[in-house]
Design a protein around this motif. Structure first.
Motif, PDB file in Angstrom:
ATOM      1  N   VAL A 207     130.031  96.280 -80.333  1.00 19.77           N
ATOM      2  CA  VAL A 207     129.295  95.065 -79.976  1.00 19.77           C
ATOM      3  C   VAL A 207     129.000  94.974 -78.492  1.00 19.77           C
ATOM      4  N   GLY A 208     129.674  95.798 -77.679  1.00 23.48           N
ATOM      5  CA  GLY A 208     129.359  95.726 -76.267  1.00 23.48           C
ATOM      6  C   GLY A 208     130.098  96.773 -75.461  1.00 23.48           C
ATOM      7  N   ILE A 209     129.521  97.067 -74.294  1.00 25.65           N
ATOM      8  CA  ILE A 209     130.168  97.983 -73.366  1.00 25.65           C
ATOM      9  C   ILE A 209     130.241  97.252 -72.037  1.00 25.65           C
TER      10      ILE A 209
ATOM     11  N   ASP B 125     133.243  94.748 -69.542  1.00 28.93           N
ATOM     12  CA  ASP B 125     134.592  94.262 -69.265  1.00 28.93           C
ATOM     13  C   ASP B 125     134.979  93.216 -70.320  1.00 28.93           C
ATOM     14  N   TYR B 126     135.397  93.690 -71.459  1.00 28.67           N
ATOM     15  CA  TYR B 126     135.730  92.799 -72.575  1.00 28.67           C
ATOM     16  C   TYR B 126     137.246  92.730 -72.768  1.00 28.67           C
TER      17      TYR B 126
ATOM     18  N   HIS C 266     121.990 103.962 -86.850  1.00 34.17           N
ATOM     19  CA  HIS C 266     123.170 103.306 -86.283  1.00 34.17           C
ATOM     20  C   HIS C 266     124.347 104.272 -86.177  1.00 34.17           C
TER      21      HIS C 266
ATOM     22  N   ALA D 191     126.815 102.474 -78.532  1.00 32.32           N
ATOM     23  CA  ALA D 191     126.000 101.407 -77.956  1.00 32.32           C
ATOM     24  C   ALA D 191     126.051 100.240 -78.927  1.00 32.32           C
ATOM     25  N   PRO D 192     125.678  99.038 -78.462  1.00 30.00           N
ATOM     26  CA  PRO D 192     125.720  97.900 -79.376  1.00 30.00           C
ATOM     27  C   PRO D 192     124.910  98.171 -80.643  1.00 30.00           C
ATOM     28  N   ARG D 193     125.435  97.741 -81.753  1.00 26.55           N
ATOM     29  CA  ARG D 193     124.826  97.846 -83.078  1.00 26.55           C
ATOM     30  C   ARG D 193     125.087  99.204 -83.742  1.00 26.55           C
ATOM     31  N   TYR D 194     125.610 100.180 -83.007  1.00 22.45           N
ATOM     32  CA  TYR D 194     125.998 101.443 -83.634  1.00 22.45           C
ATOM     33  C   TYR D 194     127.331 101.242 -84.357  1.00 22.45           C
TER      34      TYR D 194
ATOM     35  N   LYS E 109     127.038  91.463 -70.489  1.00 22.50           N
ATOM     36  CA  LYS E 109     127.375  91.039 -71.846  1.00 22.50           C
ATOM     37  C   LYS E 109     126.206  90.393 -72.573  1.00 22.50           C
TER      38      LYS E 109
ATOM     39  N   ASN F 143     124.169  93.183 -73.867  1.00 25.52           N
ATOM     40  CA  ASN F 143     124.853  93.774 -75.027  1.00 25.52           C
ATOM     41  C   ASN F 143     124.629  92.934 -76.290  1.00 25.52           C
TER      42      ASN F 143
ATOM     43  N   ILE G  13     121.023  93.244 -77.575  1.00 26.50           N
ATOM     44  CA  ILE G  13     120.795  94.522 -78.267  1.00 26.50           C
ATOM     45  C   ILE G  13     121.481  94.505 -79.635  1.00 26.50           C
ATOM     46  N   LEU G  14     122.678  93.958 -79.651  1.00 27.53           N
ATOM     47  CA  LEU G  14     123.435  93.872 -80.907  1.00 27.53           C
ATOM     48  C   LEU G  14     122.639  93.143 -81.991  1.00 27.53           C
TER      49      LEU G  14
ATOM     50  N   LEU H 275     122.552 101.548 -72.840  1.00 24.44           N
ATOM     51  CA  LEU H 275     122.969 100.757 -73.998  1.00 24.44           C
ATOM     52  C   LEU H 275     122.098 101.051 -75.214  1.00 24.44           C
TER      53      LEU H 275
END
Lengths: 532, 532
Positions: free
Chosen positions: A9-11, A13-14, A274, A279-282, B165, B168, B171-172, B193
């Motif tokens: 869902v993201g890359i 600082d989570y 996907h 990356a997001p959504r993969y 974010k 991200n 894109i998600l 991304l």
């Protein structure tokens, strides 16, 4: 990197409910095998998954060509159904060439109509390697119908040595990939004409070293790295895609390019949008790598779940669905006339074994005659070869001779015999040969060695006569025993079983033996055993 | 290269019934425009085609966002129907953000349900730029429904400045491209991304020079070059994609990379698998180039047919289908109260024009009062601005003031006013302004200049108030007259009409005027004209 559910869902600082520290490691997309016949591993899909997942493979595009030749629709359905719910993703290409030749008797025949049953299934990506390129070039309607039946989906090609106008015509018909290039020039021509070039590095054919200069030169997004076939011994000893990566880097290919060739590139080619990237959504499919040289895989994630670590499965492989699969051994023993060959003439057309090649030579040789029967002679390195039809109880038995295989005692036999997978047996003793053939039939398929009236070693393959129902380590152990026993026959071939399995394949030159007799591949006809 | 019918059939040593010698020239795939609003050319699809084909464009992916804002489903259908049968291929992305803001009155509103009518049409590739990124990040159901309605198709993004974010998350949600990057860092983040980055170089926004270093560094298959908007003057004077190629090479981009960015790369992104390359099975769409610097296009082929040569159309443009399109001018003249503004207070919130920008500033200024009315004052460079609702006869008229536009006489007006395209008029004389607005209404749309009670120049735009029904050269000539007349108003802005067309767009900061009054873009609310 943040994962929720089965997706990235993201890359950035989570923070997460669960956090994994991968400091010092490399995170790669889970590996994608772009073209493999799972049957070549001799493992059922679940055991294949158990074997390859710890090596970082999270997606496989499988062509169930072998089981389809034995069990047709049922065989394809079996492979699809057995692949559901596994902690990896298995997509399918529907076999396009069943049977691959009219010169042998297969268990099934698939026309465009049968193929169309499968094309809109969710995990079916298209049509498997179209090997019958002459029928494409000839515009044969049955072949064109298969291409039309899968239009809009991916169609894999298979065109060894095809160049120039023939290659243009083949591509024009719809084939978008090829994995048969054996030279840089051939691969370059295919790339230039728009094909996706899969560099094959498997158990029976290895082209990586030859094609590496082209990869180094182009780093092209239209190139993948695949195995095609991976036998159990190598699977156990070398791994799967991780082994390809090691070899690619050893061939001077940039490690990132190599990883792209087993992740993003095949994923893009197959339109699986996907998969193959981070990356997001993969999908959250990852291989955690220790380094970019040895490519040791320390963790494997599939759909966000840790499924393997340090070479071991962590996720449970769910119990395989109880797909009812009929027994595949249907030899007509009532019509059995034994393996004797009455000597009709002095000279026979014989196969000449070529070590390390799938091709064979041919010769006319004086055959030994004993009690009116033409016989093998280990002193002259002439063995007998038999192919027993096992699908439709036709009673067909093809008999012939082969020079140069190196067998000095007993018999070796297998129900893995491309592409029809009848029972093939090579021996210097008729009794050992009959024992071997009957035992394979009793086992519902397998590979074995009989010497002096005794089965010395065997590997039962009850699933279609092609696959074991045991895990890889047991299959590996049985195969070791078989290789030990092979040495007792005097045979010095390091892998006589693979060699044997191609002696019945009447699409590779020049002389082969099928259940219908000697097959003159170039002549596309049968040849009488004895010189007329 | 051999062509049969509409396809390339081979590359090699072929003979043909008809042979064309291209010695010394370069053969490129026909150019693909990855993102354009055809309406910005002020040309109907057929005339747009006539204008761009000689420049090598054979495929356009169009987003009919402008006409959809005016005429909704009818507008989209018009663009699709008018594009059929042309000697170029026009694909469509269905506009996702109609209306783009609730702060103005548009002619239509498209929800997921309306969008779904179009998604499975053959020449529809997906959903057009999702500009409303805040609604995506907020998870607004109406927006998510639109994304779901087009799932499995391409969804174009539009996210200027979105990073980290937020990017991200965007894109998600499914957006696969963006064409709003204005820095290398922004574009690099979007590429990393997984986005397809379209480098925009059009009439209203130009990012090529800024992003060229990234293109030079990566030569990435996930980068395209697009125009987004191309106004008639530039289209006539500079060309279309050929102009992008010239500029790209002038920015140091490798010419082959540049060509890929306007052929194979956008084609792959949009999943149009038979476009953008020269190989068997690809459509025979070509641009023949004199060289790889000036990119002069000497011949253009579409679907195997020579359609243009040496800058001139050779193929006939078929008569456009007689799509019945309703008149789009629906001003409530019965409720007309004139343009006078009774002075309620001494100070007004006023727009501050920023030369060369789509953004505006804002200020509080003392307004001149004459006979109790707040009035413009050309000496202080304060003009009056009016936006007259023209879709639903609401009678809405937004009135306000703008500083710094430079108009000294008369009025300029247009029915092109993003995104709702109401009638916008900027002037220093109420009588000239009313004449301009009434004339635009009478013309069924257009751009014009009125000075001293006389219409000095006009460009009628009878198709939705956005497009002419005349060819490019006539539109170009009318636009020249308009630019000449603009200088008579004292305005030194080289393109006052484009500037005017963005003064009503309440999605670009900071203060705009719509038919509903002053719009505080950051505050997402209306502002009273007079200081309270």
């Amino acid at each position: 990197m943040a994962v929720a559910g089965d997706k990235v869902v993201g890359i950035g600082d989570y923070r997460g409910k669960r956090e994994v520290d991968l400091s010092g490691a490399y995170l790669a997309p889970g590996f994608v095998e772009g073209h493999i016949h799972i049957e070549s591993s001799m493992l059922a899909p679940a055991e294949f998954a158990r074997a390859v997942i710890p090596h970082g493979t999270t997606t496989v595009i499988a062509d169930p060509h072998e089981l389809a030749n034995v069990l047709g629709l049922e065989g394809i359905n079996y492979m699809i159904e057995q692949s559901l719910g596994l902690p990896m993703t298995i997509y399918f290409m529907i076999p396009s060439c069943v049977p691959s030749s009219p010169l042998e008797t297969s268990g099934a025949a698939l026309s465009a109509r049968e193929i169309h049953y499968f094309v809109n299934e969710e995990n079916v990506l298209g049509l498997g390697e179209v090997m019958n390129w002459p029928s494409v070039l000839d515009g044969e309607q049955a072949t064109l119908d298969k291409l039309l039946a899968t239009e809009g989906k991916r169609i894999d090609g298979h065109c060894p040595g095809l160049r120039g106008k023939d290659l243009n015509a083949y591509i024009l018909a719809g084939m978008k990939s090829d994995h048969e290039s054996v030279s840089v020039e051939e691969a370059r021509e295919k790339l230039r004409l728009g094909m996706h070039v899969m560099v094959r590095e498997g158990s029976t054919a290895r082209n990586l070293e030859t094609l590496a200069p082209l990869v180094r030169e182009l780093s092209h997004v239209r190139m993948s790295l695949i195995t095609d076939d991976k036998h159990p011994v190598e699977l156990a000893d070398e791994g799967h895609i991780d082994c390809l990566l090691r070899r690619a880097v050893a061939c001077g290919i940039d490690p990132i390019t190599a990883i792209q060739m087993v992740t993003l590139n095949p994923a893009k080619y197959f339109g699986t949008s996907h998969i193959g990237g981070i990356a997001p959504r993969y999908y959250a499919d990852f291989a955690v790598l220790e380094d970019l040289k040895g490519f040791r895989v320390t963790q494997v994630y599939h759909r966000g779940r840790l499924v393997a670590g340090n070479g071991r499965m962590l996720a449970e492989i769910p119990a395989a669905p109880a797909t009812p699969l009929r027994a595949s051994m249907n030899v007509n023993w009532a019509a059995w006339k034994g393996l004797g060959i009455p000597a009709e003439a002095k000279r026979v057309h014989a196969i000449v074994y070529q070590p390390g090649q799938l091709t064979t030579g041919r010769t006319l040789l004086e055959i030994d005659v004993r009690d009116g029967m033409a016989v093998a002679n280990p002193q002259r390195d002439i063995a007998k070869l038999a192919v027993v039809e096992r699908h439709r109880a036709t009673g067909n038995v093809g008999l012939g001779f082969i020079a140069g295989f190196g067998l000095k005692r007993g018999a070796i036999a297998s129900s893995v015999a491309h592409d029809a997978h009848n029972i093939i047996c090579l021996g210097v003793d008729d009794a050992d040969m009959e024992l071997a053939i009957r035992t394979i039939s009793d086992l519902e398929g397998g590979v074995l060695i009989a010497i002096d009236g005794e089965v010395r070693a065997s590997l039962p393959l009850p699933i279609g006569g092609l696959m074991s129902d045991r895990p890889l380590d047991e299959v590996r152990a049985m195969m070791s025993n078989l290789l030990d026993a092979a040495r007792e026959t005097g045979c010095t071939n390091p892998d006589p079983f693979t060699a044997l399995s191609f002696l019945a394949l009447p699409v590779i030159p020049s002389l082969k033996l099928t259940d219908l007799g000697l097959a003159d591949v170039e002549g596309f006809r049968h040849l009488p055993l004895f010189e007329q």
